[in-house]
Design a protein around this motif. Structure first.
Motif, PDB file in Angstrom:
ATOM      1  N   LEU A  22       0.831  -1.198   0.000  1.00 53.60           N
ATOM      2  CA  LEU A  22       0.000   0.000   0.000  1.00 53.60           C
ATOM      3  C   LEU A  22       0.869   1.252   0.000  1.00 53.60           C
ATOM      4  N   ALA A  23       1.941   1.233   0.786  1.00 51.90           N
ATOM      5  CA  ALA A  23       2.850   2.384   0.832  1.00 51.90           C
ATOM      6  C   ALA A  23       3.449   2.652  -0.542  1.00 51.90           C
ATOM      7  N   ALA A  24       3.873   1.584  -1.242  1.00 46.37           N
ATOM      8  CA  ALA A  24       4.463   1.746  -2.570  1.00 46.37           C
ATOM      9  C   ALA A  24       3.443   2.310  -3.555  1.00 46.37           C
ATOM     10  N   VAL A  25       2.202   1.835  -3.468  1.00 43.53           N
ATOM     11  CA  VAL A  25       1.141   2.323  -4.344  1.00 43.53           C
ATOM     12  C   VAL A  25       0.896   3.814  -4.093  1.00 43.53           C
ATOM     13  N   CYS A  26       0.922   4.224  -2.829  1.00 49.07           N
ATOM     14  CA  CYS A  26       0.686   5.635  -2.492  1.00 49.07           C
ATOM     15  C   CYS A  26       1.837   6.523  -2.950  1.00 49.07           C
ATOM     16  N   VAL A  27       3.060   6.016  -2.905  1.00 46.22           N
ATOM     17  CA  VAL A  27       4.198   6.769  -3.446  1.00 46.22           C
ATOM     18  C   VAL A  27       3.984   6.998  -4.939  1.00 46.22           C
ATOM     19  N   TYR A  28       3.573   5.943  -5.629  1.00 43.08           N
ATOM     20  CA  TYR A  28       3.280   6.071  -7.062  1.00 43.08           C
ATOM     21  C   TYR A  28       2.191   7.114  -7.292  1.00 43.08           C
ATOM     22  N   GLY A  29       1.120   7.073  -6.498  1.00 39.08           N
ATOM     23  CA  GLY A  29       0.013   8.007  -6.659  1.00 39.08           C
ATOM     24  C   GLY A  29       0.413   9.439  -6.413  1.00 39.08           C
ATOM     25  N   GLY A  30       1.295   9.672  -5.441  1.00 40.59           N
ATOM     26  CA  GLY A  30       1.766  11.028  -5.188  1.00 40.59           C
ATOM     27  C   GLY A  30       2.662  11.546  -6.291  1.00 40.59           C
ATOM     28  N   PHE A  31       3.353  10.617  -6.967  1.00 39.77           N
ATOM     29  CA  PHE A  31       4.273  10.990  -8.041  1.00 39.77           C
ATOM     30  C   PHE A  31       3.550  11.143  -9.373  1.00 39.77           C
ATOM     31  N   PHE A  32       2.629  10.204  -9.669  1.00 43.92           N
ATOM     32  CA  PHE A  32       1.913  10.198 -10.950  1.00 43.92           C
ATOM     33  C   PHE A  32       0.544   9.596 -10.708  1.00 43.92           C
ATOM     34  N   ASN A  33      -0.497  10.382 -10.949  1.00 44.79           N
ATOM     35  CA  ASN A  33      -1.837  10.003 -10.505  1.00 44.79           C
ATOM     36  C   ASN A  33      -2.498   8.922 -11.348  1.00 44.79           C
ATOM     37  N   ALA A  34      -2.214   8.879 -12.644  1.00 44.84           N
ATOM     38  CA  ALA A  34      -2.908   7.952 -13.539  1.00 44.84           C
ATOM     39  C   ALA A  34      -2.627   6.500 -13.157  1.00 44.84           C
ATOM     40  N   GLY A  35      -3.670   5.689 -13.082  1.00 45.93           N
ATOM     41  CA  GLY A  35      -3.528   4.275 -12.754  1.00 45.93           C
ATOM     42  C   GLY A  35      -3.596   3.959 -11.276  1.00 45.93           C
ATOM     43  N   LEU A  36      -3.668   4.998 -10.428  1.00 49.77           N
ATOM     44  CA  LEU A  36      -3.687   4.787  -8.982  1.00 49.77           C
ATOM     45  C   LEU A  36      -4.877   3.941  -8.551  1.00 49.77           C
ATOM     46  N   GLY A  37      -6.059   4.224  -9.089  1.00 50.51           N
ATOM     47  CA  GLY A  37      -7.256   3.505  -8.671  1.00 50.51           C
ATOM     48  C   GLY A  37      -7.168   2.014  -8.933  1.00 50.51           C
ATOM     49  N   ILE A  38      -6.609   1.633 -10.084  1.00 57.75           N
ATOM     50  CA  ILE A  38      -6.491   0.220 -10.426  1.00 57.75           C
ATOM     51  C   ILE A  38      -5.527  -0.479  -9.474  1.00 57.75           C
ATOM     52  N   LEU A  39      -4.422   0.174  -9.160  1.00 61.67           N
ATOM     53  CA  LEU A  39      -3.467  -0.405  -8.214  1.00 61.67           C
ATOM     54  C   LEU A  39      -4.096  -0.580  -6.831  1.00 61.67           C
ATOM     55  N   LEU A  40      -4.901   0.397  -6.423  1.00 59.77           N
ATOM     56  CA  LEU A  40      -5.538   0.306  -5.113  1.00 59.77           C
ATOM     57  C   LEU A  40      -6.572  -0.825  -5.076  1.00 59.77           C
ATOM     58  N   LEU A  41      -7.316  -1.009  -6.157  1.00 65.41           N
ATOM     59  CA  LEU A  41      -8.268  -2.122  -6.198  1.00 65.41           C
ATOM     60  C   LEU A  41      -7.542  -3.461  -6.119  1.00 65.41           C
ATOM     61  N   ALA A  42      -6.402  -3.564  -6.796  1.00 61.37           N
ATOM     62  CA  ALA A  42      -5.619  -4.796  -6.725  1.00 61.37           C
ATOM     63  C   ALA A  42      -5.113  -5.036  -5.302  1.00 61.37           C
ATOM     64  N   PHE A  43      -4.662  -3.979  -4.643  1.00 61.60           N
ATOM     65  CA  PHE A  43      -4.215  -4.115  -3.250  1.00 61.60           C
ATOM     66  C   PHE A  43      -5.352  -4.587  -2.345  1.00 61.60           C
ATOM     67  N   LEU A  44      -6.534  -3.981  -2.493  1.00 67.49           N
ATOM     68  CA  LEU A  44      -7.670  -4.342  -1.642  1.00 67.49           C
ATOM     69  C   LEU A  44      -8.118  -5.774  -1.898  1.00 67.49           C
TER      70      LEU A  44
END
Length: 256
Positions: free
Chosen positions: A145-167
């Motif tokens: 989750l931390a890695a996904v959030c780093v990605y989201g803070g750096f580049f927003n596109a694709g964040l939602g899909i990564l978060l759904l995969a994490f959940l």
């Protein structure tokens, strides 16, 4: 005036696409670039434009998230800390470096968009009959989750899909609760990133606000008309457009 019209239309389309299929950043981010906004400012301004949609969506899913309220504080802290780190990382790269990275980030985000459903299905199948926390361990999941959030803070596109995969990996199966938590985490990541970008004067408030208005209106209208719009057609259109934009960014960064 043409620039303002371009951004408003891109915002309207991006907001509508976000409501119907996801992937609105593939429209808004390039539009900001084509409007003459430098890459890092365009990326930060895109996050700013997306923030209201995340927040309003999270509020809309609040009841669905209620059974998982025990996760909100921990996930919120991780989103805030590592979303901030992602934003900080963006601020230490140069425009030239970011321009070289953008095509790869777009390619990654578009690939996630194309195969996101299969990814989530595979993760859910792997977790069938067992709790995700027990399978991979709480520490590993939170690190993901931390890695996904780093990605989201750096580049927003694709964040939602990564978060759904994490959940899904965390063992969740209720899509409404998952969407709510996805938007909740996205809201916090975007909020801390926007605050950090603002302090460093890395948001184009004028152009970003035009896109924001379009995104907000487009998302609302599309949500009201969703039952009359074929989502599969929208999804195919986003994929074709996203691939085209990715190819264009590769050409601009490495061959122009």
């Amino acid at each position: 005036m043409m620039t303002e019209i371009l951004l408003l239309v891109a915002g309207l389309l991006g907001g509508a696409v976000n409501s119907l299929a996801g992937g609105g950043s593939f429209i808004v981010f390039p539009a900001l670039l084509f409007s003459g906004v430098p890459p890092i400012l365009a990326n930060a301004s895109n996050t700013y434009a997306a923030l209201p949609g995340y927040a309003s969506g999270a509020v809309g899913y609040w009841k669905a998230m209620a059974p998982h309220k025990d996760k909100l504080i921990l996930y919120g802290i991780i989103a805030a800390v590592f979303g901030y780190l992602g934003a900080e990382l963006l601020l230490v790269v140069s425009e030239e470096q970011f321009s070289k990275v953008v095509p790869w980030l777009m390619a990654f985000a578009v690939t996630l968009f194309i195969f996101g459903n299969q990814l989530n299905a595979a993760v859910k199948a792997r977790n069938s009959g067992a709790k995700g926390m027990q399978m991979v361990g709480a520490a590993l999941l939170l690190a993901l989750l931390a890695a996904v959030c780093v990605y989201g803070g750096f580049f927003n596109a694709g964040l939602g899909i990564l978060l759904l995969a994490f959940l899904a990996l965390a063992g969740m199966t209720d899509i409404h609760a998952m969407n709510g938590l996805k938007l909740y985490v996205s809201s916090i990541v975007a909020l801390v990133a926007v605050v950090r970008f603002a302090f460093n004067s890395r948001i184009d408030w004028y152009h970003g606000s035009i896109a924001l208005v379009g995104v907000t209106i487009g998302g609302y209208v599309a949500a009201r008309l969703a039952q009359h719009i074929p989502r599969n057609w929208i999804r195919v259109g986003v994929i074709v457009y996203g691939i085209g934009m990715t190819a264009y960014f590769f050409w601009s960064a490495y061959f122009a």
